[in-house]
Design an enzyme around this catalytic site. Sequence first.
Site, PDB file in Angstrom:
ATOM      1  CE  LYS A 220       7.948  -2.644   1.487  1.00  0.00           C
ATOM      2  NZ  LYS A 220       7.578  -1.732   1.198  1.00  0.00           N
ATOM      3  CG  ASN A 221       9.522   1.210   0.936  1.00  0.00           C
ATOM      4  OD1 ASN A 221       9.145   0.288   0.572  1.00  0.00           O
ATOM      5  ND2 ASN A 221       9.016   1.838   1.801  1.00  0.00           N
TER       6      ASN A 221
ATOM      7  CB  CYS B  63       1.083  -2.167   3.931  1.00  0.00           C
ATOM      8  SG  CYS B  63       2.049  -2.598   4.009  1.00  0.00           S
TER       9      CYS B  63
ATOM     10  NE  ARG C 129      -0.434   3.130   1.393  1.00  0.00           N
ATOM     11  CZ  ARG C 129       0.452   2.382   0.993  1.00  0.00           C
ATOM     12  NH1 ARG C 129       0.436   1.442   1.833  1.00  0.00           N
ATOM     13  NH2 ARG C 129       1.549   2.868   1.451  1.00  0.00           N
TER      14      ARG C 129
ATOM     15  CG  ASP D 172       7.240   2.894   6.081  1.00  0.00           C
ATOM     16  OD1 ASP D 172       7.841   2.691   5.059  1.00  0.00           O
ATOM     17  OD2 ASP D 172       6.210   2.862   6.490  1.00  0.00           O
TER      18      ASP D 172
ATOM     19  NE  ARG E 186       3.910  -6.733   0.479  1.00  0.00           N
ATOM     20  CZ  ARG E 186       4.010  -5.206   0.453  1.00  0.00           C
ATOM     21  NH1 ARG E 186       2.785  -5.280   1.811  1.00  0.00           N
ATOM     22  NH2 ARG E 186       3.985  -4.113   0.212  1.00  0.00           N
TER      23      ARG E 186
HETATM   24  C1  EPZ Z   1       5.891   5.297   0.220  1.00  0.00           C
HETATM   25  O1  EPZ Z   1       4.913   4.462   0.187  1.00  0.00           O
HETATM   26  C2  EPZ Z   1       6.067   3.894   1.045  1.00  0.00           C
HETATM   27  N1  EPZ Z   1       6.001   2.489   0.306  1.00  0.00           N
HETATM   28  C3  EPZ Z   1       6.287   3.564   2.473  1.00  0.00           C
HETATM   29  O2  EPZ Z   1       6.190   2.437   2.496  1.00  0.00           O
HETATM   30  C4  EPZ Z   1       5.586   4.538   3.250  1.00  0.00           C
HETATM   31  O3  EPZ Z   1       5.336   4.666   4.461  1.00  0.00           O
HETATM   32  C5  EPZ Z   1       5.370   5.862   2.464  1.00  0.00           C
HETATM   33  O4  EPZ Z   1       6.190   5.775   0.966  1.00  0.00           O
HETATM   34  C6  EPZ Z   1       5.726   7.337   3.089  1.00  0.00           C
HETATM   35  O5  EPZ Z   1       7.450   6.759   3.364  1.00  0.00           O
HETATM   36  C7  EPZ Z   1       6.552   1.927  -0.760  1.00  0.00           C
HETATM   37  O6  EPZ Z   1       7.549   2.817  -1.207  1.00  0.00           O
HETATM   38  C8  EPZ Z   1       6.552   1.633  -1.619  1.00  0.00           C
HETATM   39  P1  EPZ Z   1       3.415   7.839   0.072  1.00  0.00           P
HETATM   40  P2  EPZ Z   1       3.746   5.409  -0.699  1.00  0.00           P
HETATM   41  O7  EPZ Z   1       2.085   8.319  -1.252  1.00  0.00           O
HETATM   42  O8  EPZ Z   1       4.295   5.959  -1.955  1.00  0.00           O
HETATM   43  C9  EPZ Z   1      -1.518  10.530   0.802  1.00  0.00           C
HETATM   44  C10 EPZ Z   1       6.369   0.096   4.028  1.00  0.00           C
HETATM   45  O9  EPZ Z   1       5.838  -0.420   5.455  1.00  0.00           O
HETATM   46  N2  EPZ Z   1      -0.988  10.382  -0.487  1.00  0.00           N
HETATM   47  O10 EPZ Z   1       4.092   8.776   0.118  1.00  0.00           O
HETATM   48  O11 EPZ Z   1       2.209   5.132  -1.193  1.00  0.00           O
HETATM   49  C11 EPZ Z   1      -1.350   8.981   1.182  1.00  0.00           C
HETATM   50  O12 EPZ Z   1      -2.507   8.321   1.029  1.00  0.00           O
HETATM   51  C12 EPZ Z   1       5.813   1.212   3.579  1.00  0.00           C
HETATM   52  O13 EPZ Z   1       7.188   0.165   3.662  1.00  0.00           O
HETATM   53  C13 EPZ Z   1      -2.291  11.208  -1.501  1.00  0.00           C
HETATM   54  O14 EPZ Z   1      -3.293  11.557  -1.023  1.00  0.00           O
HETATM   55  O15 EPZ Z   1       2.968   7.137   0.360  1.00  0.00           O
HETATM   56  C14 EPZ Z   1      -0.976   9.379   2.380  1.00  0.00           C
HETATM   57  O16 EPZ Z   1      -1.446   9.798   3.174  1.00  0.00           O
HETATM   58  C15 EPZ Z   1       3.776   1.354   4.451  1.00  0.00           C
HETATM   59  N3  EPZ Z   1      -1.846  11.593  -3.009  1.00  0.00           N
HETATM   60  C16 EPZ Z   1       0.724   9.901   2.125  1.00  0.00           C
HETATM   61  O17 EPZ Z   1      -0.528  10.698   1.176  1.00  0.00           O
HETATM   62  C17 EPZ Z   1      -1.056  10.393  -3.226  1.00  0.00           C
HETATM   63  O18 EPZ Z   1      -1.839  11.083  -4.552  1.00  0.00           O
HETATM   64  C18 EPZ Z   1       2.001   9.386   1.887  1.00  0.00           C
HETATM   65  O19 EPZ Z   1       1.901   9.075   1.118  1.00  0.00           O
HETATM   66  C19 EPZ Z   1      -0.476   9.890  -2.938  1.00  0.00           C
HETATM   67  C20 EPZ Z   1      -0.333   9.913  -1.178  1.00  0.00           C
END
Ligand code: EPZ
Length: 432
Positions: free
Chosen positions: A22-23, A117, A122, A305, A397
């Site tokens: 998915k990701n 989610c 985020r 995840d 999803r």
């Molecule tokens: C991706 O989300 C995945 N989603 C998530 O999977 C996964 O949990 C996550 O990466 C971490 O591996 C998709 O790929 C569509 P991050 P993403 O940016 O990109 C903070 C699932 O269950 N952050 O790595 O949104 C953020 O708040 C989903 O399949 C900032 O502070 O995750 C979080 O605490 C859920 N500023 C941490 O970094 C930013 O600009 C990691 O977020 C971006 C992120």
Amino acid sequence: MEKYVIKGGKTLSGEVVISGAKNAVAAILPCTILSDEPCIIENIPNISDVTITLQIMSEMGAKIRMLNKTTVEIDTRPLQNIPVPYEKAKLMRASSYFLGTLLGRFHSAHVSMPGGCNLGDRPIDQHLKCFSALGAEYEINGGMVNLHADKLIGSQIFFDKNTVGATINGIMAAVKADGLTIIENAAKEPHVVDLANCLNSMGADILGAGTDVIKIRGVKYLHGTTYSVIPDQIEAGTFMAVAAAARSNILIRNVIPKHLEPITQKLVKIGVQVEQFDDAVRVIGGPEYVGTSVKTNPHPGFPTDMQPQMAAVLTCAKGASMVTESIFDNRFRYVDELRRMGANISVEGRVAVIEGVERLKGAPVKATDLRAGAALIVAALGAEGVTEIYDIFHVERGYENMEVKLRNLGADIQKVDEPDPTAEEKALKKAL
Ligand code: EPZ
């Protein structure tokens, strides 16, 4: 709304084939907007995030043709750079990838702030930091992120936080920029590598994906490709947790064992047997487990995840377990639901302490997000009695044909229609 009705306690057997990630597909489909020729993407999962992404691209003018159930041909040459609307973008976090790909091709983008989610805060500050470093200006107006750049110039970017989404968006925005972009403190998840491999198969020049430092040398032209998406690490891990909770012996096929290592290690530590093959793992659960500690970390650490699903297994492990969520502010919303099944869990901030119980008992529960729903399925399969899981649109999803795959393993699971859809499900149904 639809719900799963699961009668727990059955021993499962047989094998399950894992679908495309998915990701990974969430980034690979929009990245075709950067291509100057049609692309064929194989091994795409049949999940609502894919449906929504292809709908958005089609409404923008891309020519989308399903060649079979898991293969799509995409020609984005006729695509127009129109805004990606809130009602679609709010349904998934991956809508943020339209920012990077549209900026990379058109030097502008208008995309609603992403949804996805509810895991706590985020923000997209690191995405915006990356776009600015490449020469883009941005403003957020009425929930829309508007980007514009006269030109995109390669730059050095150091992420303050390890972020998958911003790393992916940075790669896509930089692929056709002038000159060299260096992204430091880059995310190393398998789906980041998959995106880079896909773009390189189109003629991009990306080095270092999967390490902390990714170098992207801008190119003028990207040709078409036929690219197959990697198997889903988290779906595979979820079925490993299913085998553990159901104390069963199942073969999980179409996996990359290396991607599963952090999950395998934790399951083996509590008492699960895992046999690794080239593209499969056999998981033999039971008869009993010992508690352990789990801390989520960016890849190659234990994936966030998989945190809820692992916690579900630990609810019946002997002694105490500790689960620390270091990625998201609030990824324990599923705990209340597990408590309804008799789990003994206390949560303090980002730490959950689980006191193992003999066995969970079936109860009506609801999926609060995608992986929370998966955790409830894992718990229900090992529980005594019947569990009803509501709001399963969250699960659909990210998991293709979940109840069919489980039924084929011998699980007693039905998907049942319920009369009153929740507002969230109504929105999803309307979008689809
Ligand atoms: C991706 O989300 C995945 N989603 C998530 O999977 C996964 O949990 C996550 O990466 C971490 O591996 C998709 O790929 C569509 P991050 P993403 O940016 O990109 C903070 C699932 O269950 N952050 O790595 O949104 C953020 O708040 C989903 O399949 C900032 O502070 O995750 C979080 O605490 C859920 N500023 C941490 O970094 C930013 O600009 C990691 O977020 C971006 C992120």
